[in-house]
Design an enzyme around this catalytic site. Structure first.
Site, mmCIF file in Angstrom:
data_model
loop_
_atom_site.group_PDB
_atom_site.id
_atom_site.type_symbol
_atom_site.label_atom_id
_atom_site.label_comp_id
_atom_site.label_asym_id
_atom_site.label_seq_id
_atom_site.Cartn_x
_atom_site.Cartn_y
_atom_site.Cartn_z
ATOM 1 N N HIS A 181 0.860 -1.193 0.000
ATOM 2 C CA HIS A 181 0.000 0.000 0.000
ATOM 3 C C HIS A 181 0.886 1.229 0.000
ATOM 4 C CE1 HIS A 181 -3.156 2.828 1.137
ATOM 5 N NE2 HIS A 181 -3.999 1.900 0.723
ATOM 6 N N ASP A 195 -7.865 -5.061 0.573
ATOM 7 C CA ASP A 195 -8.447 -5.910 -0.468
ATOM 8 C C ASP A 195 -8.197 -7.394 -0.225
ATOM 9 O OD1 ASP A 195 -9.784 -4.105 -2.037
ATOM 10 O OD2 ASP A 195 -8.003 -3.537 -3.152
HETATM 11 N N1 ACO Z 1 3.611 -8.114 -3.942
HETATM 12 C C1 ACO Z 1 4.966 -8.220 -3.813
HETATM 13 N N2 ACO Z 1 5.756 -7.175 -3.523
HETATM 14 C C2 ACO Z 1 5.166 -5.989 -3.375
HETATM 15 C C3 ACO Z 1 3.790 -5.814 -3.477
HETATM 16 C C4 ACO Z 1 3.006 -6.936 -3.772
HETATM 17 N N3 ACO Z 1 1.685 -6.837 -3.889
HETATM 18 N N4 ACO Z 1 3.496 -4.523 -3.261
HETATM 19 C C5 ACO Z 1 4.641 -3.906 -3.032
HETATM 20 N N5 ACO Z 1 5.646 -4.779 -3.096
HETATM 21 C C6 ACO Z 1 7.081 -4.485 -2.919
HETATM 22 C C7 ACO Z 1 7.620 -3.926 -4.214
HETATM 23 O O1 ACO Z 1 8.084 -4.942 -5.072
HETATM 24 C C8 ACO Z 1 8.727 -3.036 -3.703
HETATM 25 O O2 ACO Z 1 9.806 -3.857 -3.316
HETATM 26 P P1 ACO Z 1 11.309 -3.513 -3.742
HETATM 27 O O3 ACO Z 1 11.604 -2.216 -2.995
HETATM 28 O O4 ACO Z 1 12.086 -4.686 -3.273
HETATM 29 O O5 ACO Z 1 11.293 -3.306 -5.224
HETATM 30 C C9 ACO Z 1 8.157 -2.453 -2.419
HETATM 31 O O6 ACO Z 1 7.221 -3.430 -1.955
HETATM 32 C C10 ACO Z 1 7.424 -1.117 -2.624
HETATM 33 O O7 ACO Z 1 6.379 -1.320 -3.560
HETATM 34 P P2 ACO Z 1 5.869 -0.246 -4.612
HETATM 35 O O8 ACO Z 1 5.167 -0.943 -5.736
HETATM 36 O O9 ACO Z 1 7.011 0.659 -4.981
HETATM 37 O O10 ACO Z 1 4.851 0.571 -3.738
HETATM 38 P P3 ACO Z 1 3.828 1.641 -4.266
HETATM 39 O O11 ACO Z 1 3.472 2.485 -3.114
HETATM 40 O O12 ACO Z 1 4.345 2.331 -5.483
HETATM 41 O O13 ACO Z 1 2.566 0.778 -4.757
HETATM 42 C C11 ACO Z 1 0.663 -0.618 -4.644
HETATM 43 C C12 ACO Z 1 1.490 0.486 -3.944
HETATM 44 C C13 ACO Z 1 0.327 -0.191 -6.076
HETATM 45 C C14 ACO Z 1 -0.633 -0.822 -3.870
HETATM 46 C C15 ACO Z 1 1.523 -1.917 -4.653
HETATM 47 O O14 ACO Z 1 1.788 -2.327 -3.344
HETATM 48 C C16 ACO Z 1 0.818 -3.046 -5.440
HETATM 49 O O15 ACO Z 1 0.957 -3.118 -6.672
HETATM 50 N N6 ACO Z 1 0.061 -3.932 -4.733
HETATM 51 C C17 ACO Z 1 -0.703 -4.985 -5.425
HETATM 52 C C18 ACO Z 1 -2.043 -4.464 -5.885
HETATM 53 C C19 ACO Z 1 -3.028 -4.234 -4.758
HETATM 54 O O16 ACO Z 1 -3.194 -5.069 -3.881
HETATM 55 N N7 ACO Z 1 -3.697 -3.076 -4.810
HETATM 56 C C20 ACO Z 1 -4.713 -2.704 -3.825
HETATM 57 C C21 ACO Z 1 -4.265 -1.488 -3.065
HETATM 58 S S1 ACO Z 1 -5.310 -1.198 -1.680
HETATM 59 C C22 ACO Z 1 -6.731 -0.515 -2.269
HETATM 60 O O17 ACO Z 1 -6.845 -0.065 -3.398
HETATM 61 C C23 ACO Z 1 -7.915 -0.555 -1.289
#
Ligand code: ACO
Length: 354
Positions: free
Chosen positions: A249, A297
Site C-alpha cells: 500500500h 483488499d
Molecule cells: N507483492 C509483492 N511485492 C510488493 C507488493 C506486492 N503486492 N506490493 C509492493 N511490493 C514491494 C515492491 O516490489 C517493492 O519492493 P522492492 O523495494 O524490493 O522493489 C516495495 O514493496 C514497494 O512497492 P511499490 O510498488 O514501490 O509501492 P507503491 O506504493 O508504489 O505501490 C501498490 C502500492 C500499487 C498498492 C503496490 O503495493 C501493489 O501493486 N500492490 C498490489 C495491488 C493491490 O493489492 N492493490 C490494492 C491497493 S489497496 C486498495 O486499493 C484498497
C-alpha cells in the site's frame, strides 16, 4: 516560476489539502476526525456516508431525509434496461462505468445529482450483473443501506450477513488522495460535470493496482490444498519479483488497520475456515520474505467470499461505497479550485527536419 521535480507516482508528495480523511501518527485511518474502524464497529454505513459528505453525523431527521434521497433513486429507467440487454459484456465494472455515463438522471443541481449518481450504483450493478447472466433484475427492498445492498448483490435477505457487509462498506468508503479520488479531482478541477468526474474515478478504480485487486485475489487463492502450497506460491512469486494482489500500500507500509479489522471479523465468522488458514499462511510468509503487509483488499476478498458475494461484484461493491468519498472530494475540489495540470520533463527528440 521554477519547476520542482517530484518522485515517480507522486510518492510522498503532498499536492493539496483535504478535510475529508487522513491517517494519523499511529496509522489509524480517520474519516472527518473519527477512526474508520470504530465507525465500522458501531455506526450504520448510511450514517458514515452522510458524515463523509457533510462533515457531521446526521440527526434523526437528516438520517430519514438522506435515506429517502437514496431510496427515491433506486428504480431503473426502462431504456437503460434495454441498453443493458444489448451489452454482451460480463465485466460489471465496465458496464457500471458505461451506464453511469449515459444514465438520464433526474436531478437538476450538482449537489442532488451527485447523490443521485451514488444512489443509483447498487441497482445499476445488480441489474447489469443479473441481465448479463440471463437472470431477471431484482426490485429494491425497503431496508437499511447494507441490507438493500446485500439483497441486490446476492438475491438473499440475511440480516446477519448484511451487518458484516455494513462494516466492509464503511472501511471502503474513503481514503484521501487515492488514485481514483485523485483522478476525480483532476476531472473536477477542469470544471467538468459531476457525471464525468465520477466516471473518471470509476475508470481508475477498475485497475488491478487499485480497486480491481480484490477481484483477482480469489483466482490464485482458492486452488491451494494446504498452507504449504500457499507458502510455496509466495516463495515463487517473490523469487520471480512478481507482485501478489492484496499486498502492499502507498500509505500503510507495516500494517493496514482496515485489513486487520476485517481479518478479526473473519475470525469471528469462522476461524476454522480453510480459506482463513490459507490467508494467514500467505500473509505471514509475505511479511517474512518481503516485509509487505496485507492490504484491505486481501481480507476483503475472503470476507466477501464468505458472505456469499460473487467475485465479479467485489470491485463494484467497493465503488458503491467509495462513491461517497468521491462526492466529498468533488465538493472540496470546487471549493478552492485550481486546475490540476502538472508539467513534465521532456526526454523525446528535438530539432527533427521534415
Ligand atoms: N507483492 C509483492 N511485492 C510488493 C507488493 C506486492 N503486492 N506490493 C509492493 N511490493 C514491494 C515492491 O516490489 C517493492 O519492493 P522492492 O523495494 O524490493 O522493489 C516495495 O514493496 C514497494 O512497492 P511499490 O510498488 O514501490 O509501492 P507503491 O506504493 O508504489 O505501490 C501498490 C502500492 C500499487 C498498492 C503496490 O503495493 C501493489 O501493486 N500492490 C498490489 C495491488 C493491490 O493489492 N492493490 C490494492 C491497493 S489497496 C486498495 O486499493 C484498497
Amino acid at each position: 516560476m521554477s519547476e520542482i521535480e517530484v518522485p515517480k507516482g507522486l510518492n510522498g508528495v503532498v499536492v493539496d489539502e483535504t478535510a475529508v480523511a487522513t491517517t494519523d501518527d499511529s496509522g489509524n485511518l480517520l474519516y472527518r476526525g473519527y477512526r474508520a474502524v470504530e465507525l465500522a464497529e458501531r455506526v450504520d454505513a448510511a450514517d458514515v456516508a452522510y458524515l463523509i459528505v457533510n462533515d457531521r453525523l446526521p440527526s434523526d431527521s437528516e438520517r430519514k431525509e438522506f435515506a429517502h434521497k437514496l431510496k427515491e433513486h433506486s428504480g431503473m429507467d426502462g431504456k437503460v434496461s434495454e441498453v443493458m440487454k444489448l451489452l454482451k459484456e460480463k465485466d460489471v465494472m465496465r458496464n457500471l462505468r458505461s451506464i453511469v455515463s449515459l444514465y438520464p438522471y433526474e436531478s437538476k443541481d450538482d449537489s442532488d445529482l451527485l447523490l443521485e449518481i451514488a444512489a443509483r450504483f447498487p441497482r445499476i450493478i445488480s441489474d447489469t450483473f443479473r441481465i448479463s447472466r440471463g437472470q431477471e433484475p431484482l426490485e429494491d427492498v425497503d431496508a437499511s443501506f447494507s441490507e438493500r445492498l446485500y439483497y441486490l448483490f446476492t438475491g438473499k435477505k440475511d440480516a446477519e450477513k448484511a451487518r458484516y457487509l455494513n462494516k466492509l462498506l464503511i472501511l471502503y468508503m474513503e481514503h484521501e488522495f487515492n488514485a481514483s479520488t485523485f483522478a476525480l479531482r483532476v476531472t473536477a478541477s477542469t470544471l467538468a460535470d459531476p457525471v464525468s468526474s465520477i466516471v473518471s474515478a470509476l475508470a481508475t478504480l477498475k485497475g488491478p493496482l487499485h480497486g480491481g485487486a480484490n477481484a483477482e485475489i480469489l483466482d490464485f487463492f482458492l486452488g491451494f490444498k494446504d498452507e504449504e502450497e500457499a507458502r510455496n506460491y509466495v516463495d515463487e512469486k517473490v523469487a520471480s519479483k512478481e507482485k501478489i494482489m492484496g499486498f502492499g500500500h502507498r500509505v500503510y507500509k507495516t500494517r493496514d488497520p482496515r485489513a486487520q479489522f476485517v481479518k478479526e471479523e473473519i475470525r469471528k465468522m469462522d476461524k476454522e475456515a480453510h480459506i482463513f488458514k490459507i490467508a494467514e499462511a500467505i500473509e505471514n510468509r509475505m511479511w517474512e520474505k518481503k516485509k509487505v503487509p496485507a492490504n484491505l483488499d486481501f481480507y476483503a476478498a475472503i470476507y466477501m467470499h464468505m458472505l456469499g458475494i460473487d467475485q465479479n461484484l467485489y470491485t463494484p461493491l467497493f465503488a458503491s461505497s467509495r462513491v461517497y468519498g468521491w462526492i466529498a472530494h468533488y465538493n472540496e475540489q470546487l471549493e478552492g479550485n485550481k486546475i490540476i495540470r502538472p508539467s513534465s520533463r521532456y526526454v523525446g527528440k528535438t530539432g527533427r527536419e521534415l
